[in-house]
Design a protein around this motif. Structure first.
Motif, PDB file in Angstrom:
ATOM      1  N   ASN A  34     -49.607 -33.150  45.443  1.00  0.00           N
ATOM      2  CA  ASN A  34     -49.031 -33.287  46.776  1.00  0.00           C
ATOM      3  C   ASN A  34     -49.689 -32.330  47.766  1.00  0.00           C
ATOM      4  OD1 ASN A  34     -46.960 -32.679  48.992  1.00  0.00           O
ATOM      5  ND2 ASN A  34     -46.024 -34.446  47.986  1.00  0.00           N
ATOM      6  N   LEU A  35     -49.923 -31.088  47.325  1.00  0.00           N
ATOM      7  CA  LEU A  35     -50.597 -30.117  48.188  1.00  0.00           C
ATOM      8  C   LEU A  35     -51.996 -30.581  48.566  1.00  0.00           C
ATOM      9  CD1 LEU A  35     -49.496 -26.819  46.413  1.00  0.00           C
ATOM     10  CD2 LEU A  35     -48.814 -27.564  48.692  1.00  0.00           C
ATOM     11  N   GLN A  36     -52.724 -31.149  47.599  1.00  0.00           N
ATOM     12  CA  GLN A  36     -54.074 -31.634  47.899  1.00  0.00           C
ATOM     13  C   GLN A  36     -54.034 -32.802  48.869  1.00  0.00           C
ATOM     14  OE1 GLN A  36     -56.815 -31.526  44.197  1.00  0.00           O
ATOM     15  NE2 GLN A  36     -54.735 -31.465  43.366  1.00  0.00           N
ATOM     16  N   LEU A  37     -53.025 -33.672  48.713  1.00  0.00           N
ATOM     17  CA  LEU A  37     -52.883 -34.782  49.656  1.00  0.00           C
ATOM     18  C   LEU A  37     -52.608 -34.280  51.066  1.00  0.00           C
ATOM     19  CD1 LEU A  37     -50.766 -37.267  47.519  1.00  0.00           C
ATOM     20  CD2 LEU A  37     -53.047 -37.700  48.431  1.00  0.00           C
ATOM     21  N   GLN A  38     -51.744 -33.286  51.183  1.00  0.00           N
ATOM     22  CA  GLN A  38     -51.453 -32.737  52.510  1.00  0.00           C
ATOM     23  C   GLN A  38     -52.696 -32.097  53.122  1.00  0.00           C
ATOM     24  OE1 GLN A  38     -47.653 -30.698  53.181  1.00  0.00           O
ATOM     25  NE2 GLN A  38     -47.066 -31.204  51.079  1.00  0.00           N
ATOM     26  N   ILE A  39     -53.460 -31.379  52.317  1.00  0.00           N
ATOM     27  CA  ILE A  39     -54.703 -30.773  52.804  1.00  0.00           C
ATOM     28  C   ILE A  39     -55.676 -31.860  53.249  1.00  0.00           C
ATOM     29  CG2 ILE A  39     -56.767 -29.505  52.066  1.00  0.00           C
ATOM     30  CD1 ILE A  39     -54.880 -27.791  50.318  1.00  0.00           C
ATOM     31  N   LEU A  73     -57.239 -24.463  43.358  1.00  0.00           N
ATOM     32  CA  LEU A  73     -55.939 -25.045  43.039  1.00  0.00           C
ATOM     33  C   LEU A  73     -54.879 -23.959  42.886  1.00  0.00           C
ATOM     34  CD1 LEU A  73     -56.952 -27.836  40.487  1.00  0.00           C
ATOM     35  CD2 LEU A  73     -56.269 -28.131  42.870  1.00  0.00           C
ATOM     36  N   ARG A  74     -55.249 -22.858  42.233  1.00  0.00           N
ATOM     37  CA  ARG A  74     -54.294 -21.760  42.078  1.00  0.00           C
ATOM     38  C   ARG A  74     -53.956 -21.142  43.433  1.00  0.00           C
ATOM     39  NH1 ARG A  74     -57.063 -18.921  38.945  1.00  0.00           N
ATOM     40  NH2 ARG A  74     -57.715 -17.245  40.318  1.00  0.00           N
TER      41      ARG A  74
END
Length: 433
Positions: free
Chosen positions: A85-90, A420-421
């Motif tokens: 989800n974080l990667q999608l938002q980025i 990612l971390r």
């Protein structure tokens, strides 16, 4: 108007409608969807978690037949959803957009290749428990994540000429044409600036897991249940690597492991890591050899994108290449091989014996300048083009290019885990599981 449509936004009116119905009818009470995690500006719903849990359990059952308990697996799966989800938002904040026409074309191609009308295709998806809209969303998410990673990770990796020369002069560089190792890992994480107590506890957990493995416990099952590595839900498997692609001290210790053996836990910046050697290959090369200059586009199936969806995407890219689109541009946008994507998919001069049999066979049957049909290898779906052939002594420019690719892969793997971390540590996450 915001074109982003979130699953949570779609579910809220449904939940409201269900509440209104419950106020007037009592014939049947069904559990409502609920938020299980708040992730920065988005949410993850129970329905998303349940679907992913079912997929992961199905995949694990096919691998080993033995599943970790749901209470151990659910937090692992939720953590994967959070990072995705974080990667999608980025990706969306970076302006990465996948056009509706591209998604519709991909799904229409899947239906056509299976000799189905669009209505028949929708029905086939429903039988597999997946709606047409969910299929489109899976493809969209996978594309956004892949492109976000390439922008934030791969594009900032730089390998200098001096690094290449230093590598070639090193003991590891001299062994670059030696064995390759198929590996799996388990990571017990440590946050940056962890306290001595936290470090001690992480080491205790790692030692406990290692002891279980020494007593015959299943590595894939423990990885799925306990590892914090990105590949935990794949049984920890990270694929084939040369020793030079591994961070210290694994680069020097991997050669001492026998197939099936697991390394002692090793402290790294990310935490305590154990490696299992699943297989190894190579190690014998002649002085003179036939080499092929080849480029390719690699697409990898995942929990989000099925093997069939990946094949159809490869077919669509193949058609675009045949129509005259630039190979290098499409490779940079779509290829999931970090060692070659930034170079337009170019593997440069390569020894066919260093490649998996499936890739080697297609390459051998391809004429210079000829585009291959999409084909499957253990890594995923490929489209390749042979640019030239020659006989080489494995020195000079070819060796430098091989060193460059190895160093890029090594830096990509390390930088991806660090990135990612970092995005996980910096995010606002509220878990309501």
């Amino acid at each position: 108007m915001n074109v982003k449509t979130k699953l949570s936004d779609c579910l809220r009116p449904l939940a409201l409608g269900a509440l209104l119905l419950c106020a007037t009818a009592h014939a049947e009470v069904k559990p409502l969807d609920r938020v299980v995690a708040i992730v920065d500006n988005d949410v993850i719903m129970q329905s998303q978690l349940d679907r992913r849990l079912a997929e992961v359990q199905q995949n694990l059952a096919k691998r080993s037949g033995e599943l970790p308990p749901r209470e151990a697996l659910a937090p692992q799966v939720l953590e994967r959803l959070i990072v995705e989800n974080l990667q999608l938002q980025i990706g969306e904040r970076s302006g990465i957009r996948i056009a509706d026409e591209e998604l519709n074309q991909a799904l229409a191609t899947i239906a056509q290749r299976n000799n189905l009308t669009l209505d028949q295709f929708r029905a086939a998806l429903a039988r597999d428990g997946l709606s047409y809209d969910e299929a489109r969303e899976q493809v969209r998410r996978e594309l956004i994540i892949s492109r976000a990673r390439q922008r934030r990770v791969a594009e900032r990796i730089q390998v200098s000429e001096q690094e290449v020369q230093n590598f070639l002069a090193s003991d590891l560089g001299k062994l670059q044409l030696s064995e390759e190792f198929r590996l799996a890992n388990i990571l017990i994480p440590l946050s940056e600036g962890a306290s001595p107590q936290a470090i001690q506890e992480a080491e205790r957990q790692a030692r406990e897991i290692h002891a279980q493995l020494q007593r015959g416990a299943d590595f894939a099952r423990l990885a799925a249940a306990r590892s914090a590595s990105e590949n935990a839900l794949e049984g920890g498997e990270i694929g084939w690597r040369k020793a030079a692609q591994l961070p210290p001290p694994f680069d020097t210790m991997i050669g001492a492991l026998g197939v099936g053996e697991v390394s002692e836990p090793v402290r790294t910046p990310a935490g305590f890591i154990m490696l299992k050697l699943l297989d190894k290959r190579g190690g014998e090369q002649g002085v003179l050899r036939e080499e092929v200059h080849v480029r390719h586009i690699l697409l990898k199936p995942s929990e989000i994108r099925s093997d069939e969806q990946t094949r159809q995407l490869a077919e669509r890219l193949y058609q675009r290449l045949r129509a005259g689109e630039d190979f290098a541009a499409l490779a940079k946008s779509f290829s999931e091989d970090p060692g070659s994507a930034l170079n337009g998919g170019d593997l440069n001069w390569i020894d066919p014996n260093a490649l998996v049999p499936e890739f080697r066979a297609v390459m051998a049957d391809s004429r210079i300048g000829e585009l291959s049909q999409p084909f499957r290898s253990p890594f995923g779906w490929h489209v390749l083009e042979v640019l030239d052939r020659r006989t080489s002594d494995a020195s000079g420019e070819a060796r430098e290019q091989q060193a460059l690719n190895l160093l890029r892969n090594r830096k990509y793997d390390e930088e991806l885990q660090n990135w990612l971390r970092q995005i996980r540590d910096e995010a606002y996450v509220e878990i309501r599981l």
